[in-house]
Design a protein around this motif. Structure first.
Motif, PDB file in Angstrom:
ATOM      1  N   THR A 789       0.854  -1.197   0.000  1.00 18.64           N
ATOM      2  CA  THR A 789       0.000   0.000   0.000  1.00 18.64           C
ATOM      3  C   THR A 789       0.882   1.237   0.000  1.00 18.64           C
ATOM      4  N   ALA A 790       0.304   2.329  -0.476  1.00 21.56           N
ATOM      5  CA  ALA A 790       0.943   3.646  -0.404  1.00 21.56           C
ATOM      6  C   ALA A 790      -0.016   4.583   0.316  1.00 21.56           C
ATOM      7  N   THR A 791       0.519   5.336   1.304  1.00 18.97           N
ATOM      8  CA  THR A 791      -0.316   6.211   2.124  1.00 18.97           C
ATOM      9  C   THR A 791       0.192   7.643   2.002  1.00 18.97           C
ATOM     10  N   ALA A 792      -0.768   8.568   1.793  1.00 21.54           N
ATOM     11  CA  ALA A 792      -0.422   9.987   1.767  1.00 21.54           C
ATOM     12  C   ALA A 792      -0.769  10.608   3.119  1.00 21.54           C
ATOM     13  N   TYR A 793       0.104  11.511   3.623  1.00 20.26           N
ATOM     14  CA  TYR A 793      -0.098  12.197   4.895  1.00 20.26           C
ATOM     15  C   TYR A 793      -0.025  13.698   4.652  1.00 20.26           C
ATOM     16  N   VAL A 794      -0.854  14.451   5.383  1.00 19.51           N
ATOM     17  CA  VAL A 794      -0.737  15.902   5.434  1.00 19.51           C
ATOM     18  C   VAL A 794      -0.647  16.293   6.893  1.00 19.51           C
ATOM     19  N   ASP A 795       0.465  16.930   7.262  1.00 18.99           N
ATOM     20  CA  ASP A 795       0.734  17.343   8.640  1.00 18.99           C
ATOM     21  C   ASP A 795       0.614  16.161   9.586  1.00 18.99           C
ATOM     22  N   GLY A 796       1.138  14.997   9.183  1.00 17.20           N
ATOM     23  CA  GLY A 796       1.181  13.801  10.019  1.00 17.20           C
ATOM     24  C   GLY A 796      -0.072  12.969  10.005  1.00 17.20           C
ATOM     25  N   ASN A 797      -1.131  13.416   9.331  1.00 21.64           N
ATOM     26  CA  ASN A 797      -2.408  12.696   9.313  1.00 21.64           C
ATOM     27  C   ASN A 797      -2.601  12.011   7.966  1.00 21.64           C
ATOM     28  N   PRO A 798      -2.967  10.692   7.990  1.00 19.84           N
ATOM     29  CA  PRO A 798      -3.209   9.998   6.715  1.00 19.84           C
ATOM     30  C   PRO A 798      -4.443  10.565   6.023  1.00 19.84           C
ATOM     31  N   VAL A 799      -4.303  10.845   4.721  1.00 23.49           N
ATOM     32  CA  VAL A 799      -5.415  11.436   3.962  1.00 23.49           C
ATOM     33  C   VAL A 799      -5.785  10.609   2.738  1.00 23.49           C
ATOM     34  N   ALA A 800      -4.969   9.602   2.386  1.00 24.63           N
ATOM     35  CA  ALA A 800      -5.295   8.762   1.233  1.00 24.63           C
ATOM     36  C   ALA A 800      -4.475   7.482   1.310  1.00 24.63           C
ATOM     37  N   VAL A 801      -5.131   6.333   0.997  1.00 27.64           N
ATOM     38  CA  VAL A 801      -4.457   5.034   0.959  1.00 27.64           C
ATOM     39  C   VAL A 801      -4.869   4.350  -0.340  1.00 27.64           C
ATOM     40  N   LEU A 802      -3.904   3.695  -1.016  1.00 28.98           N
ATOM     41  CA  LEU A 802      -4.242   3.025  -2.257  1.00 28.98           C
ATOM     42  C   LEU A 802      -3.309   1.836  -2.452  1.00 28.98           C
ATOM     43  N   PRO A 803      -3.726   0.870  -3.256  1.00 30.67           N
ATOM     44  CA  PRO A 803      -2.878  -0.293  -3.518  1.00 30.67           C
ATOM     45  C   PRO A 803      -1.570   0.122  -4.184  1.00 30.67           C
ATOM     46  N   TYR A 804      -0.509  -0.605  -3.892  1.00 32.03           N
ATOM     47  CA  TYR A 804       0.823  -0.286  -4.413  1.00 32.03           C
ATOM     48  C   TYR A 804       1.458  -1.608  -4.821  1.00 32.03           C
ATOM     49  N   ALA A 805       1.506  -1.871  -6.142  1.00 30.23           N
ATOM     50  CA  ALA A 805       1.863  -3.195  -6.623  1.00 30.23           C
ATOM     51  C   ALA A 805       3.236  -3.251  -7.283  1.00 30.23           C
ATOM     52  N   ALA A 806       3.823  -2.134  -7.678  1.00 33.47           N
ATOM     53  CA  ALA A 806       5.110  -2.174  -8.383  1.00 33.47           C
ATOM     54  C   ALA A 806       5.939  -0.973  -7.952  1.00 33.47           C
ATOM     55  N   ALA A 807       7.244  -1.215  -7.742  1.00 31.07           N
ATOM     56  CA  ALA A 807       8.136  -0.158  -7.256  1.00 31.07           C
ATOM     57  C   ALA A 807       8.238   0.975  -8.271  1.00 31.07           C
ATOM     58  N   VAL A 808       8.266   2.228  -7.771  1.00 30.17           N
ATOM     59  CA  VAL A 808       8.450   3.387  -8.628  1.00 30.17           C
ATOM     60  C   VAL A 808       9.859   3.341  -9.213  1.00 30.17           C
ATOM     61  N   ASP A 809       9.946   3.407 -10.540  1.00 32.61           N
ATOM     62  CA  ASP A 809      11.258   3.344 -11.191  1.00 32.61           C
ATOM     63  C   ASP A 809      11.508   4.569 -12.071  1.00 32.61           C
ATOM     64  N   ALA A 810      10.805   5.666 -11.816  1.00 38.58           N
ATOM     65  CA  ALA A 810      10.960   6.884 -12.615  1.00 38.58           C
ATOM     66  C   ALA A 810      12.368   7.441 -12.478  1.00 38.58           C
ATOM     67  N   THR A 811      12.863   8.044 -13.546  1.00 33.39           N
ATOM     68  CA  THR A 811      14.220   8.609 -13.538  1.00 33.39           C
ATOM     69  C   THR A 811      14.223  10.134 -13.501  1.00 33.39           C
ATOM     70  N   THR A 812      13.055  10.764 -13.463  1.00 35.00           N
ATOM     71  CA  THR A 812      12.978  12.222 -13.370  1.00 35.00           C
ATOM     72  C   THR A 812      12.042  12.596 -12.239  1.00 35.00           C
ATOM     73  N   LEU A 813      12.557  13.376 -11.281  1.00 31.00           N
ATOM     74  CA  LEU A 813      11.751  13.850 -10.164  1.00 31.00           C
ATOM     75  C   LEU A 813      11.542  15.344 -10.341  1.00 31.00           C
ATOM     76  N   ARG A 814      10.259  15.755 -10.300  1.00 30.81           N
ATOM     77  CA  ARG A 814       9.945  17.177 -10.473  1.00 30.81           C
ATOM     78  C   ARG A 814       9.158  17.683  -9.278  1.00 30.81           C
ATOM     79  N   LEU A 815       9.453  18.910  -8.874  1.00 32.93           N
ATOM     80  CA  LEU A 815       8.758  19.561  -7.775  1.00 32.93           C
ATOM     81  C   LEU A 815       8.098  20.831  -8.299  1.00 32.93           C
ATOM     82  N   PHE A 816       6.804  20.996  -7.972  1.00 32.07           N
ATOM     83  CA  PHE A 816       5.996  22.131  -8.437  1.00 32.07           C
ATOM     84  C   PHE A 816       5.886  22.133  -9.956  1.00 32.07           C
ATOM     85  N   ARG A 817       5.845  20.945 -10.580  1.00 31.35           N
ATOM     86  CA  ARG A 817       5.767  20.913 -12.034  1.00 31.35           C
ATOM     87  C   ARG A 817       5.025  19.690 -12.526  1.00 31.35           C
TER      88      ARG A 817
END
Length: 851
Positions: A789-817
């Motif tokens: 599973t993958a869980t999203a948190y905002v200010d320490g509180n879980p706000v979203a949970v979803l199945p997570y079946a394959a490792a992230v293998d992306a080679t480009t990380l972008r912030l604010f884009r």
């Protein structure tokens, strides 16, 4: 002419009676009798029964025109005999029964009340021409085309009904006059209409070669081509096959461009064909230098600079060069607009040649100036008086700058550039030595007499000395020494010399560099300091002087000296970087508060301080007690062995920028730097006293590419401290990892606010509790090996949970884009330890002041 029979039955049966019998008349024209032809009318019964008696009259039953089978002749003069509107009455009898009828008598030929016409006044060759026959004042009437011609040539056979096609005709070299005449026939006669006309035309013919020409001004029109029977209204042209351009009028016109020219004429029926091509070539202008160049009014003395003013140039652009001449010989290398007279010129006359080369090529045009007077030697003479004054002599009019070398005394020793032109008006001060001595009350300031150079030809030189305090001369002070008094504190002192010369009307004054008199070293007291935010220390102290600057050094090492603090180094002399060194201006005595931000946590150091007064004196150093950051949450990216990458905007040393324009943020624990654009050092956007990087929401973002940052086993915690300040698209992204089979993104998922949505490895889930704006800690905990599973948190509180079946293998990380989002980048770090999520949040919330 149309012959009609009219039959009418009436009366009573008188014996042999046919129910279908009627009286008929033959020989009528258009159902009427016409004067002059009455004898051609005959009467008969329709069934052939013989007529026993017959009468023709102007009244019913009358026999004025006879009783024979046909009536006698009657003419238009008899029309007064007839019943209105003029009827011929016929009566026949047979078998005791009477049969009668009447027919009109037409007594006048028809007249056109609506003349025939063409449906247009002008036709273009190839068009269909339609005619209208008009109307006459009598009915019935027969109207036919009597004639239809083109320039007198019969074209009636080409009429199809009332339409004629002009296809195959030409309108050039002919009048193109279409003429129509209509014939109208009634019982009253035949009449021809007045002819009506129209014009057959065409577009203008192409210009013939002899009709036009080109020259340096543009296009010349000698004659217009055949206008196709429609006046030519304007002319169009094109250059090198380019766009079709129009010129109003039909006469000559100017052109500024050159090339292959074609023209064509325009009339009401259209645009004619293009003419043949004529080439317009730019004429090479013949340059002219309209007046000779002038030499500046400077004496012809060795060393003087002669400057030329060019003569005006006309008839085209050009490039300019110069050549100077000594007599008739060109001076090698003298090709500028100025020339300095050399020893080789003495006794010779100098002139300059202005050379103009046409911009479009061609031979240069030249013109010479008038020659100068014969050049005389400078003849420089120097006399050192040994008292700081030097008399010089030289040829009249000399204005050159000469090298003036002195070897003694030491205070004046050196090489000086002496402008002889400046000596024309009086003495020149070459050296004003600085004052010596301590600028404090009770100390003595000493001055060295100035070095003066004067033209001996203007008489003897007299020097007087004095002192100024803030621009005011001090009475009784006429020597080279001054004892500093309490009255001088806070002022500026200068040594002054004034020289007079008998041949100079105005005295000349020179002053030494100023010395600011201070109160001695400042005294710093009541020093204290504390950590009041993450990476920030505030220091409070008091000073007895309201001038100068307070320098600080932050270090946990040995105490530096006062001079080292002012120089910004540690005790070992190693320069320190900001914010571990700095200076704060002092504008008033009393309490001072210094805020030092951007320090690396945890803090464990002392702040060392020294004040430098306006006089340059340094106070004794002062320091705070040792300042230590409070105990942390137990997590720190710097100290985490499982941390993968860490980018921290509060560490300004890790940011590459030019005047605040950011281009790179370094990875503090690795080499995965972020590149992009943003703005740093915007204090109004600081968070909890810490620097941030501002992203404008238009084009600013950061990324790392070419590296797979996320652990291959798929287990990691990503922590992002950011402020959401502007959303304008549903796909505005806080973070996105792309260029791989399995990707990651946190997007706003709303066109105007950040409601939040996590997408990872093909699955997605929206955030609870949104929308979110302002400062927050956003986290993603990706647990592939444990719970998938993958869980999203905002200010320490879980706000979203979803199945997570394959490792992230992306080679480009972008912030604010993804689409660009506006906000503030604070801190981002990636850790492979799943148990670090809560501690990482506690660390980020404490550091950035997020409750």
């Amino acid at each position: 002419m149309i012959g009609l029979s009219i039959s009418i039955g009436s009366g009573q049966n008188g014996g042999q009676r046919s129910e279908n019998r009627s009286l008929t008349l033959s020989g009528l024209i258009d159902g009427a009798a016409r004067p002059g032809s009455a004898s051609g009318i005959t009467a008969a019964f329709s069934d052939g029964f013989p007529i026993q008696s017959l009468s023709w009259g102007s009244t019913a039953g009358g026999a004025e025109f006879g009783t024979a089978a046909s009536p006698q002749e009657f003419g238009s003069a008899d029309t007064g005999l007839f019943d209105a509107p003029g009827l011929l009455h016929v009566t026949a009898r047979a078998a005791g029964r009477s049969y009668s009828l009447s027919v009109p008598i037409r007594t006048a030929p028809p007249a056109f009340v609506t003349p025939p016409a063409f449906d247009a006044a002008l036709y273009k060759v190839g068009a269909e021409v339609e005619v209208v026959l008009g109307m006459v004042d009598a009915a019935p009437a027969t109207l036919t085309v009597a004639s239809f011609t083109l320039d007198g040539e019969d074209r009636q056979s080409g009429l199809a009904g009332l339409v004629w096609s002009s296809a195959g005709e030409t309108a050039w070299e002919r009048e193109g006059l279409l003429r129509l005449q209509v014939r109208a026939e009634t019982s009253g006669g035949v009449v021809l209409s007045e002819p009506v006309t129209a014009r057959l035309g065409d577009v203008p013919r192409a210009f013939a070669a002899a009709d036009w020409s080109v020259d340096e001004t543009g296009v010349r029109i000698a004659a217009l081509p055949d206008d196709g029977n429609a006046p030519i209204t304007n002319i169009r042209y094109r250059i090198d096959g380019g766009p079709d351009q129009s010129r109003n009028g039909v006469t000559d016109f100017a052109l500024s461009d050159y090339g292959e020219i074609q023209i064509r004429a325009v009339n009401a029926l259209g645009i004619g064909a293009w003419s043949d091509t004529k080439t317009r070539i730019a004429q090479t202008p013949v340059l002219s230098i309209d007046a000779a160049p002038l030499l500046a009014e400077v004496a012809a003395v060795e060393g003087n600079l002669l400057t030329a003013t060019p003569g005006p140039v006309s008839r085209g652009p050009s490039s300019r060069s110069w050549q100077w001449y000594r007599g008739a010989a060109a001076i090698s290398g003298a090709t500028g607009e100025s020339y300095r007279l050399q020893p080789a010129d003495i006794g010779k006359r100098i002139r300059v040649r202005q050379i103009e080369t046409p911009g479009g090529g061609g031979s240069p045009v030249t013109r010479d100036s008038a020659a100068s007077a014969a050049v005389v030697a400078l003849n420089l003479r120097v006399e050192d008086n040994g008292d700081g004054t030097v008399g010089v002599g030289y040829a009249d009019g000399a204005r050159s700058t000469v090298e003036f070398v002195l070897t003694r005394p030491a205070a004046y020793a050196g090489s000086f550039a002496l402008d002889l032109g400046a000596l024309e008006t009086g003495p020149v001060c070459l050296v004003r030595p600085a004052l010596s001595g301590t600028p404090e009350p009770g100390a003595t300031l000493s001055a060295t007499p100035f070095l003066w150079v004067y033209p001996a030809s203007l008489g003897a030189l007299s020097v007087s000395a004095g002192w100024r305090r803030d621009g005011t001369m001090l009475p009784g002070e006429s020597g080279t020494e001054h004892i500093v008094s309490a009255a001088d504190i806070g002022t500026q002192l200068r040594y002054v010399e004034t020289v007079t010369q008998s041949g100079v009307s105005v005295p000349v004054t020179a002053v030494s560099p100023a010395v600011t008199i201070g109160q001695g070293p400042a005294v710093l007291s009541d020093v204290s300091g504390q950590r009041n935010a993450a990476g920030q220390i505030s220091v409070t102290l008091s000073t007895n002087q309201g001038e100068g600057r307070i320098f600080h050094v932050v270090t946990d090492g040995a105490a530096p000296s006062a001079a080292q603090i002012a120089a910004g180094t540690g005790a070992d002399g190693t320069p320190l970087a900001a914010p571990y060194r700095g200076a704060t201006p002092v504008t008033a005595a009393g309490t001072q508060i210094l805020t030092i931000s951007g320090l690396t946590e945890p803090i464990a150091a002392r702040v060392y301080l020294v004040q430098k007064s306006g006089s340059g004196a340094l106070s004794a150093l002062a320091s705070t007690a040792r300042i230590v950051s409070p105990a942390a949450s137990g997590y720190d990216p710097q100290g985490s062995a499982s941390a993968v990458a860490w980018w921290d905007a509060s560490d300004e040393a890790s940011i590459t920028h030019v005047a605040g324009a950011v281009s790179r943020i370094a990875d503090k624990i690795g080499d995965a730097s972020l590149t992009g654009t943003g703005t740093t050092g915007v204090s109004a956007r600081d968070v909890n006293g810490l620097n941030t990087v501002l992203l404008d929401g238009v084009g600013d973002y950061f990324q790392n590419s070419g590296t797979t940052l996320f652990p291959a086993d798929g287990d990691w915690v990503l922590t992002i401290v950011a402020s959401i300040d502007g959303v304008n698209h549903i796909n505005d992204a806080l973070v996105s990892a792309i260029n791989g089979d399995n990707t990651l993104a946190i997007v706003g998922f709303n066109a105007s606010q950040f409601t939040g949505r996590l997408a990872i490895s093909g699955e997605a889930a929206s955030f609870d509790g949104g929308p979110y704006d302002g400062l927050h800690v956003f986290q993603v905990k990706a647990d592939l090996t444990g719970h998938a599973t993958a869980t999203a948190y905002v200010d320490g509180n879980p706000v979203a949970v979803l199945p997570y079946a394959a490792a992230v293998d992306a080679t480009t990380l972008r912030l604010f884009r993804s689409y660009v989002m506006g906000g503030r980048f604070c801190e981002v770090f990636l850790d492979r330890d799943l148990s670090s999520q809560a501690a990482a949040f506690a660390y980020a919330a404490s550091k950035w002041g997020i409750s």
